[in-house]
Design a protein around this motif. Structure first.
Motif, PDB file in Angstrom:
ATOM      1  N   HIS A 140       0.850  -1.188   0.000  1.00  0.00           N
ATOM      2  CA  HIS A 140       0.000   0.000   0.000  1.00  0.00           C
ATOM      3  C   HIS A 140       0.886   1.239   0.000  1.00  0.00           C
ATOM      4  CE1 HIS A 140      -2.754   3.073   1.453  1.00  0.00           C
ATOM      5  NE2 HIS A 140      -3.733   2.272   1.055  1.00  0.00           N
ATOM      6  N   PRO A 141       0.574   2.262  -0.823  1.00  0.00           N
ATOM      7  CA  PRO A 141       1.427   3.453  -0.896  1.00  0.00           C
ATOM      8  C   PRO A 141       1.601   4.154   0.439  1.00  0.00           C
ATOM      9  CG  PRO A 141      -0.237   3.502  -2.624  1.00  0.00           C
ATOM     10  CD  PRO A 141      -0.526   2.334  -1.754  1.00  0.00           C
TER      11      PRO A 141
ATOM     12  N   ILE B  33       4.657   2.681   2.435  1.00  0.00           N
ATOM     13  CA  ILE B  33       6.012   2.775   1.900  1.00  0.00           C
ATOM     14  C   ILE B  33       6.734   3.917   2.599  1.00  0.00           C
ATOM     15  CG2 ILE B  33       7.404   3.242  -0.154  1.00  0.00           C
ATOM     16  CD1 ILE B  33       5.133   2.004  -1.796  1.00  0.00           C
ATOM     17  N   GLY B  34       7.813   3.574   3.221  1.00  0.00           N
ATOM     18  CA  GLY B  34       8.566   4.577   3.987  1.00  0.00           C
ATOM     19  C   GLY B  34       9.856   4.970   3.301  1.00  0.00           C
ATOM     20  N   PRO B  35      10.533   5.958   3.846  1.00  0.00           N
ATOM     21  CA  PRO B  35      11.801   6.412   3.263  1.00  0.00           C
ATOM     22  C   PRO B  35      12.899   5.379   3.397  1.00  0.00           C
ATOM     23  CG  PRO B  35      11.209   7.760   5.197  1.00  0.00           C
ATOM     24  CD  PRO B  35      10.142   6.752   4.992  1.00  0.00           C
TER      25      PRO B  35
END
Length: 102
Positions: A96-97, A100-102
Protein backbone atom coordinates in the motif's frame (compact mmCIF):
# COMPACT_ATOMS: atom_id res chain seq x y z
CA UNK A 1 -12.57 -2.36 -31.36
CA UNK A 2 -10.79 -3.29 -28.16
CA UNK A 3 -9.74 -6.81 -27.33
CA UNK A 4 -10.61 -9.74 -29.54
CA UNK A 5 -8.98 -10.09 -32.95
CA UNK A 6 -7.88 -6.45 -33.08
CA UNK A 7 -5.09 -7.03 -30.56
CA UNK A 8 -4.55 -10.74 -31.12
CA UNK A 9 -2.13 -12.75 -33.20
CA UNK A 10 -4.42 -15.77 -32.88
CA UNK A 11 -5.40 -15.69 -36.56
CA UNK A 12 -1.79 -16.37 -37.54
CA UNK A 13 -1.92 -19.59 -35.49
CA UNK A 14 -4.80 -21.03 -37.52
CA UNK A 15 -3.91 -23.73 -40.04
CA UNK A 16 -3.88 -22.88 -43.75
CA UNK A 17 -7.04 -24.91 -44.34
CA UNK A 18 -9.08 -23.18 -41.60
CA UNK A 19 -11.34 -21.18 -43.94
CA UNK A 20 -11.40 -23.61 -46.85
CA UNK A 21 -11.87 -26.94 -45.02
CA UNK A 22 -12.02 -26.99 -41.21
CA UNK A 23 -14.43 -24.14 -40.53
CA UNK A 24 -16.95 -25.15 -43.24
CA UNK A 25 -16.70 -28.80 -42.16
CA UNK A 26 -17.53 -28.00 -38.52
CA UNK A 27 -20.41 -25.68 -39.41
CA UNK A 28 -21.91 -28.33 -41.71
CA UNK A 29 -21.29 -31.14 -39.22
CA UNK A 30 -23.09 -29.18 -36.51
CA UNK A 31 -25.87 -28.23 -38.97
CA UNK A 32 -25.11 -24.52 -38.44
CA UNK A 33 -26.57 -24.82 -34.92
CA UNK A 34 -24.93 -23.45 -31.78
CA UNK A 35 -23.51 -26.27 -29.66
CA UNK A 36 -23.27 -24.13 -26.48
CA UNK A 37 -24.19 -26.48 -23.65
CA UNK A 38 -24.79 -25.10 -20.19
CA UNK A 39 -26.42 -27.26 -17.55
CA UNK A 40 -27.69 -29.67 -20.20
CA UNK A 41 -29.35 -26.94 -22.27
CA UNK A 42 -28.03 -26.70 -25.83
CA UNK A 43 -28.61 -23.30 -27.44
CA UNK A 44 -29.40 -24.49 -30.98
CA UNK A 45 -29.60 -21.00 -32.50
CA UNK A 46 -28.03 -20.31 -35.89
CA UNK A 47 -24.23 -20.65 -35.64
CA UNK A 48 -21.81 -18.79 -37.86
CA UNK A 49 -18.63 -19.13 -35.80
CA UNK A 50 -16.30 -22.02 -35.02
CA UNK A 51 -14.60 -22.26 -31.65
CA UNK A 52 -12.04 -24.47 -29.97
CA UNK A 53 -13.67 -26.49 -27.18
CA UNK A 54 -10.38 -26.73 -25.31
CA UNK A 55 -8.39 -23.51 -25.86
CA UNK A 56 -5.09 -23.81 -27.64
CA UNK A 57 -3.84 -24.99 -30.98
CA UNK A 58 -5.63 -28.33 -31.26
CA UNK A 59 -7.43 -27.80 -34.57
CA UNK A 60 -8.79 -31.33 -34.90
CA UNK A 61 -12.52 -31.38 -35.73
CA UNK A 62 -13.33 -33.15 -32.46
CA UNK A 63 -12.00 -30.09 -30.60
CA UNK A 64 -14.06 -27.66 -32.66
CA UNK A 65 -17.69 -26.64 -32.30
CA UNK A 66 -20.13 -24.30 -34.00
CA UNK A 67 -21.30 -21.41 -31.84
CA UNK A 68 -23.60 -18.45 -32.30
CA UNK A 69 -22.03 -15.00 -32.00
CA UNK A 70 -23.55 -14.46 -28.53
CA UNK A 71 -22.18 -17.62 -26.97
CA UNK A 72 -18.81 -17.33 -28.69
CA UNK A 73 -18.44 -13.86 -27.13
CA UNK A 74 -19.36 -15.22 -23.68
CA UNK A 75 -16.89 -18.11 -23.95
CA UNK A 76 -14.07 -15.89 -25.22
CA UNK A 77 -14.71 -13.35 -22.46
CA UNK A 78 -14.61 -16.04 -19.77
CA UNK A 79 -11.36 -17.45 -21.17
CA UNK A 80 -9.79 -13.98 -21.38
CA UNK A 81 -10.80 -13.12 -17.84
CA UNK A 82 -9.44 -16.43 -16.55
CA UNK A 83 -6.11 -15.77 -18.31
CA UNK A 84 -5.89 -12.29 -16.78
CA UNK A 85 -6.59 -13.68 -13.30
CA UNK A 86 -3.88 -16.32 -13.76
CA UNK A 87 -1.41 -13.58 -14.73
CA UNK A 88 -2.42 -11.40 -11.77
CA UNK A 89 -2.04 -14.33 -9.38
CA UNK A 90 1.65 -14.69 -10.35
CA UNK A 91 2.59 -11.11 -9.48
CA UNK A 92 3.58 -10.43 -5.87
CA UNK A 93 1.13 -8.21 -4.02
CA UNK A 94 1.99 -4.52 -4.10
CA UNK A 95 2.51 -2.68 -0.86
CA UNK A 96 0.00 0.00 0.00
CA UNK A 97 1.43 3.45 -0.90
CA UNK A 98 0.73 4.69 2.64
CA UNK A 99 2.99 1.97 4.05
CA UNK A 100 6.01 2.78 1.90
CA UNK A 101 8.57 4.58 3.99
CA UNK A 102 11.80 6.41 3.26
Amino acid sequence: MSGGWAESDRRSELPDNWYTELRPFVLQRDAYRCRWDEDGYVCGHHANQVDHIVPGNDHRPQNLQALCRHHHAIKSSREGNAARWRETARRPPERHPGLIGP
